[in-house]
Design a protein around this motif. Structure first.
Motif, PDB file in Angstrom:
ATOM      1  N   LYS A   1      -7.404  -0.335   4.435  1.00 19.53           N
ATOM      2  CA  LYS A   1      -6.355  -1.930   4.651  1.00 19.53           C
ATOM      3  C   LYS A   1      -5.006  -1.741   5.449  1.00 19.53           C
TER       4      LYS A   1
ATOM      5  N   ASP B   1     -10.540   3.493   1.075  1.00 19.83           N
ATOM      6  CA  ASP B   1     -10.600   2.348   1.231  1.00 19.83           C
ATOM      7  C   ASP B   1      -9.309   2.063   1.476  1.00 19.83           C
ATOM      8  N   ASP B   2      -8.406   2.430   1.269  1.00 21.82           N
ATOM      9  CA  ASP B   2      -6.220   2.489   1.290  1.00 21.82           C
ATOM     10  C   ASP B   2      -6.085   2.405   3.098  1.00 21.82           C
TER      11      ASP B   2
ATOM     12  N   LEU C   1       0.992  -1.076   0.236  1.00 16.37           N
ATOM     13  CA  LEU C   1      -0.218  -0.303   0.042  1.00 16.37           C
ATOM     14  C   LEU C   1       0.739   1.514  -0.218  1.00 16.37           C
TER      15      LEU C   1
ATOM     16  N   LYS D   1      -3.854   8.570  -0.100  1.00 18.72           N
ATOM     17  CA  LYS D   1      -3.915   7.706   0.261  1.00 18.72           C
ATOM     18  C   LYS D   1      -5.908   7.268   0.188  1.00 18.72           C
ATOM     19  N   SER D   2      -6.695   7.016  -0.722  1.00 19.42           N
ATOM     20  CA  SER D   2      -7.439   6.443  -0.225  1.00 19.42           C
ATOM     21  C   SER D   2      -8.536   6.358   0.767  1.00 19.42           C
TER      22      SER D   2
END
Length: 110
Positions: A46, A42-43, A6, A39-40
Motif C-alpha cells: 500500500k 500488504d501494508d 498506515l 508492517k505487513s
C-alpha cells in the motif's frame, strides 16, 4: 489512502527530521524509523502504491527523488546522489525502476 493511515505521523516526522541534511539519506534507517519495516507485506505494498505517483506500477528514478515528500509534503527532495544510491539498492533486475516486489525486498532488507 494517505501515508498516515498506515504509519504514525510522529514516526514519519522523526524519520524525515533525521535525514534533513543533504546526502544523509539512508533508506535502511529511514524505513526502520518510519515504522515500515514492522508492517505487513500488504501494508508495504500500500505504501508502494502511494509513492508510485503516476500509477505506472513502478517507482521511476524521478519519483524516487521525491520519495520523502510521499511521506510528508514538507520534506526535502533527495539529491541526485541519494536518488541513484536508492535506485541501485532497490532495482534488482536492472530495468532502471523499482517494482512493488523490489520495493518489498528493499524494505525487508532494512
Amino acid at each position: 489512502m494517505s501515508m498516515t493511515d498506515l504509519l504514525s505521523a510522529e514516526d514519519i516526522k522523526k524519520a524525515i527530521g533525521a535525514f534533513a541534511a543533504v546526502d544523509s539519506f539512508d533508506h535502511k534507517k529511514f524505513f526502520q524509523m518510519v515504522g515500515l519495516k514492522k508492517k505487513s507485506a500488504d501494508d508495504v505494498k500500500k505504501v508502494f502504491h502511494i509513492l508510485d505517483k503516476d500509477k505506472s506500477g513502478f517507482i521511476e528514478e524521478d519519483e524516487l527523488g521525491f520519495i520523502l515528500k510521499g511521506f510528508s509534503p514538507d520534506a526535502r527532495d533527495l539529491s541526485a546522489k541519494e536518488t541513484k544510491t536508492l535506485l541501485a539498492a532497490g532495482d534488482k533486475d536492472g530495468d532502471g525502476k523499482i517494482g512493488v516486489d523490489e520495493f518489498s525486498t528493499l524494505v525487508s532488507e532494512s
